[in-house]
Write a protein that holds these residues in place. Structure first.
Motif, PDB file in Angstrom:
ATOM      1  N   THR A   1       0.834  -1.208   0.000  1.00  0.00           N
ATOM      2  CA  THR A   1       0.000   0.000   0.000  1.00  0.00           C
ATOM      3  C   THR A   1       0.862   1.249   0.000  1.00  0.00           C
ATOM      4  OG1 THR A   1      -1.605  -1.261   1.307  1.00  0.00           O
ATOM      5  CG2 THR A   1      -1.998   1.089   1.076  1.00  0.00           C
ATOM      6  N   LEU A   2       2.004   1.185   0.670  1.00  0.00           N
ATOM      7  CA  LEU A   2       2.950   2.309   0.633  1.00  0.00           C
ATOM      8  C   LEU A   2       3.360   2.589  -0.816  1.00  0.00           C
ATOM      9  CD1 LEU A   2       6.093   2.687   2.916  1.00  0.00           C
ATOM     10  CD2 LEU A   2       6.184   3.169   0.480  1.00  0.00           C
ATOM     11  N   ILE A   3       3.753   1.560  -1.541  1.00  0.00           N
ATOM     12  CA  ILE A   3       4.170   1.746  -2.937  1.00  0.00           C
ATOM     13  C   ILE A   3       2.999   2.221  -3.786  1.00  0.00           C
ATOM     14  CG2 ILE A   3       5.053   0.581  -5.001  1.00  0.00           C
ATOM     15  CD1 ILE A   3       7.146   0.979  -2.813  1.00  0.00           C
ATOM     16  N   LEU A   4       1.836   1.645  -3.565  1.00  0.00           N
ATOM     17  CA  LEU A   4       0.632   2.056  -4.299  1.00  0.00           C
ATOM     18  C   LEU A   4       0.391   3.554  -4.158  1.00  0.00           C
ATOM     19  CD1 LEU A   4      -2.159   1.492  -5.714  1.00  0.00           C
ATOM     20  CD2 LEU A   4      -3.065   1.183  -3.403  1.00  0.00           C
ATOM     21  N   VAL A   5       0.417   4.051  -2.927  1.00  0.00           N
ATOM     22  CA  VAL A   5       0.133   5.466  -2.683  1.00  0.00           C
ATOM     23  C   VAL A   5       1.287   6.340  -3.155  1.00  0.00           C
ATOM     24  CG1 VAL A   5      -0.221   7.188  -0.863  1.00  0.00           C
ATOM     25  CG2 VAL A   5      -1.515   5.042  -0.836  1.00  0.00           C
ATOM     26  N   LEU A   6       2.512   5.891  -2.944  1.00  0.00           N
ATOM     27  CA  LEU A   6       3.659   6.672  -3.404  1.00  0.00           C
ATOM     28  C   LEU A   6       3.581   6.918  -4.909  1.00  0.00           C
ATOM     29  CD1 LEU A   6       6.467   7.964  -3.111  1.00  0.00           C
ATOM     30  CD2 LEU A   6       7.442   5.652  -3.245  1.00  0.00           C
ATOM     31  N   LEU A   7       3.300   5.880  -5.673  1.00  0.00           N
ATOM     32  CA  LEU A   7       3.233   6.029  -7.126  1.00  0.00           C
ATOM     33  C   LEU A   7       1.895   6.601  -7.595  1.00  0.00           C
ATOM     34  CD1 LEU A   7       4.983   2.709  -8.247  1.00  0.00           C
ATOM     35  CD2 LEU A   7       5.987   4.976  -7.927  1.00  0.00           C
ATOM     36  N   GLY A   8       0.800   6.217  -6.939  1.00  0.00           N
ATOM     37  CA  GLY A   8      -0.518   6.698  -7.345  1.00  0.00           C
ATOM     38  C   GLY A   8      -0.741   8.156  -6.991  1.00  0.00           C
ATOM     39  N   ASP A   9      -0.527   8.513  -5.734  1.00  0.00           N
ATOM     40  CA  ASP A   9      -0.623   9.926  -5.365  1.00  0.00           C
ATOM     41  C   ASP A   9       0.506  10.723  -6.003  1.00  0.00           C
ATOM     42  OD1 ASP A   9      -2.885   9.466  -3.901  1.00  0.00           O
ATOM     43  OD2 ASP A   9      -2.027   9.939  -1.950  1.00  0.00           O
TER      44      ASP A   9
ATOM     45  N   VAL B   1       5.367  11.053  -0.850  1.00  0.00           N
ATOM     46  CA  VAL B   1       4.971  11.919  -1.976  1.00  0.00           C
ATOM     47  C   VAL B   1       5.253  13.375  -1.626  1.00  0.00           C
ATOM     48  CG1 VAL B   1       3.035  12.760  -3.362  1.00  0.00           C
ATOM     49  CG2 VAL B   1       3.239  10.319  -2.876  1.00  0.00           C
ATOM     50  N   TRP B   2       4.888  13.767  -0.420  1.00  0.00           N
ATOM     51  CA  TRP B   2       5.133  15.145   0.027  1.00  0.00           C
ATOM     52  C   TRP B   2       6.626  15.472  -0.003  1.00  0.00           C
ATOM     53  CZ3 TRP B   2       7.216  16.486   5.093  1.00  0.00           C
ATOM     54  CH2 TRP B   2       7.289  17.864   5.296  1.00  0.00           C
ATOM     55  N   LEU B   3       7.453  14.564   0.467  1.00  0.00           N
ATOM     56  CA  LEU B   3       8.899  14.796   0.449  1.00  0.00           C
ATOM     57  C   LEU B   3       9.430  14.891  -0.977  1.00  0.00           C
ATOM     58  CD1 LEU B   3      10.033  12.407   3.331  1.00  0.00           C
ATOM     59  CD2 LEU B   3      10.027  14.913   3.362  1.00  0.00           C
TER      60      LEU B   3
ATOM     61  N   LEU C   1      -7.996   7.131   3.191  1.00  0.00           N
ATOM     62  CA  LEU C   1      -7.890   7.489   4.606  1.00  0.00           C
ATOM     63  C   LEU C   1      -6.445   7.736   5.026  1.00  0.00           C
ATOM     64  CD1 LEU C   1      -9.128   7.917   7.387  1.00  0.00           C
ATOM     65  CD2 LEU C   1      -9.030   5.436   7.730  1.00  0.00           C
ATOM     66  N   GLY C   2      -5.519   6.849   4.638  1.00  0.00           N
ATOM     67  CA  GLY C   2      -4.130   7.026   5.032  1.00  0.00           C
ATOM     68  C   GLY C   2      -3.558   8.358   4.576  1.00  0.00           C
ATOM     69  N   PRO C   3      -3.639   8.676   3.284  1.00  0.00           N
ATOM     70  CA  PRO C   3      -3.151   9.978   2.823  1.00  0.00           C
ATOM     71  C   PRO C   3      -3.913  11.168   3.413  1.00  0.00           C
ATOM     72  CG  PRO C   3      -3.230   8.438   1.000  1.00  0.00           C
ATOM     73  CD  PRO C   3      -3.908   7.767   2.155  1.00  0.00           C
TER      74      PRO C   3
END
Length: 238
Positions: A15-23, A104-106, A194-196
């Motif tokens: 999920t970390l990778i999913l959000v990092l690349l998706g967001d 993503v923010w970083l 929710l996480g982001p």
């Protein structure tokens, strides 16, 4: 590392990778002075599909790579995983979503600082509707998640070439995004939203507005309802 712990970790990492690349692709398109600024919805939809594919490849050799609480619920209903893993998986997925959003923010920290549009900033973290109508928005998320769950469960009835399943899953996400995503941004995944959103709440972003918690229940409730319906439909079909 024991089997269950490895699987739980795989949900966190996936999920970390999913959000990092998706967001990350949303940030690339929506934030000021990005090289991909204003490249559009097709780029976002393709980016999210690729994000799912890569996340499943990275996490899939350690566990089922649900990377989505709605998928975890559907898999428990359909008998593919133990109910005892549902809550640990969901907690790991939400935690992975938080960490992925922070990364993503970083990655785009200067671009966040250069962006004044509060909606664009929030949109790089969490979903939001094009037209805010909570009942209609829930229905959209339900429909999208039913398609997701039916697709994933139906794929199990076929034999794909070795290593190709994540690609097919990514294509499913692209299809949902292009066809059904325009109304709500197609969360179809409570942890992805929710996480982001939690990360958006606490990160020191210069021009951010509120995290729109009044809408936050929609991308949780809609996908979970869709997961139940999709799993039950599959059980009836088979």
């Amino acid at each position: 590392m024991s089997g269950d712990i490895l699987q739980i970790f795989s949900e966190f990492l996936g999920t970390l990778i999913l959000v990092l690349l998706g967001d990350g692709v949303v940030a690339a398109v929506c934030l000021k002075k990005s090289k991909a600024e204003a490249s559009g919805w097709i780029v976002i939809a393709l980016g999210w599909g690729a994000a799912v594919t890569i996340a499943v490849y990275i996490a899939g050799f350690m566990g089922p790579a649900h990377i989505n609480p709605a998928v975890t619920l559907a898999m428990a209903i359909s008998g593919n995983i133990s109910w005892g893993l549902v809550i640990p998986f969901i907690l790991a997925q939400v935690a992975g979503g938080i960490v992925g959003a922070v990364l993503v923010w970083l990655t785009y920290i200067d671009h966040f600082a250069a962006t004044e549009d509060k909606g664009a900033i929030l949109g790089t973290f969490a979903t939001g509707p094009a037209i805010k109508n909570h009942p209609a928005n829930v229905i959209t998320e339900v429909i999208g998640t039913i398609v997701l769950v039916l697709g994933l469960l139906s794929f199990s009835q076929y034999t794909f070439a070795d290593g190709m399943t994540p690609v097919v899953v990514g294509l499913l996400i692209v299809s949902i995004g292009l066809s059904l995503g325009g109304a709500t941004g197609y969360a179809i995944n409570p942890a992805r939203d929710l996480g982001p959103r939690i990360a958006h709440q606490f990160l020191p972003i210069k021009n951010k507005g509120n995290s729109d918690w009044g809408y936050s229940w929609v991308p949780i409730v809609g996908p979970m309802i869709g997961a139940v319906i999709g799993a039950l439909l599959f059980l009836v079909m088979t």
